[in-house]
Design an enzyme around this catalytic site. Structure first.
Site, PDB file in Angstrom:
ATOM      1  N   PRO A 138       0.752  -1.156   0.069  1.00 50.81           N
ATOM      2  CG  PRO A 138      -0.012  -0.775   2.260  1.00 50.81           C
ATOM      3  CD  PRO A 138       0.871  -1.884   1.263  1.00 50.81           C
ATOM      4  CB  CYS A 139       3.076   2.799  -2.619  1.00 50.32           C
ATOM      5  SG  CYS A 139       2.061   2.818  -4.029  1.00 50.32           S
ATOM      6  CG  HIS A 140      -2.676   4.015  -0.397  1.00 53.20           C
ATOM      7  ND1 HIS A 140      -2.560   2.791  -0.667  1.00 53.20           N
ATOM      8  CD2 HIS A 140      -3.535   3.969   0.753  1.00 53.20           C
ATOM      9  CE1 HIS A 140      -3.380   1.930   0.182  1.00 53.20           C
ATOM     10  NE2 HIS A 140      -3.694   2.715   0.947  1.00 53.20           N
TER      11      HIS A 140
END
Length: 192
Positions: A138-140
């Site tokens: 989840p790079c967000h």
């Protein structure tokens, strides 16, 4: 299974794609404006992949991606990733990002410290931009600086990042809409 496979699937955000091989997920492509563009970007990452029906594990990952894009919580910790061919540093960054709980964020500096390279801020940023596993990694949730939701996250864009963080409760969902902005920018007519 011999070789890589992929499928395109429906979500509330549009048609997304996932590619996998014997060792796990190779790539996740969030929806582009047209399905052909989603497919093209996915196949650019996995050019040897052939369209196929997903295995039970991949079907579970697809269900999780669709649920996440609806705003429902999903734990991807059991999804295997094929990290072959990726730089070891990037793999450490992805492991650190996967450990960020839903509803929380971490800065690039915090992630650099977690992977044992406190001075490697730019390298962390590059790893995030190259993240082939959108939502599963989840790079967000990885922000350049605390509270700064600008900047590009792997194949999702700023608007997608903000929506995901708002759905997860990591940032306020409020703020002016485009309609609000247009109303405040429009010249007022004198009252009669």
């Amino acid at each position: 299974m011999a070789g890589a496979a992929y499928t395109i699937f429906d979500t509330l955000m549009g048609r997304c794609g996932i590619a996998w091989g014997d060792d796990g997920v190779l790539a996740v492509q969030l929806a582009d404006s047209r399905e052909i563009d989603t497919r093209r970007r996915l196949l650019r990452q996995c050019p040897d992949a052939r369209e196929s029906r997903p295995s039970a594990e991949i079907a579970g990952a697809i269900d999780g991606i669709a649920a996440t894009l609806r705003g429902a919580p999903h734990d991807f910790s059991d999804v295997s990733l094929d990290l072959g061919g990726l730089p070891a540093f990037d793999c450490r960054v992805y492991a650190a990002i996967r450990a960020i709980p839903r509803g929380e964020t971490a800065t690039h500096a915090e992630l650099a410290k977690r992977v044992g390279s406190s001075g490697a801020l730019y390298a962390v940023g590059h790893a995030i931009r190259r993240n082939p596993f959108a939502l599963i990694v989840p790079c967000h949730r990885a922000l350049a600086t605390a509270g700064d939701t600008s900047g590009i996250c792997a194949n999702g864009g700023v608007i997608t990042r903000r929506r995901l963080l708002a759905m997860e409760g990591a940032i306020a969902a409020g703020g002016p809409s485009l309609f609000d902005v247009l109303l405040t920018a429009a010249p007022r007519q004198p009252e009669r």
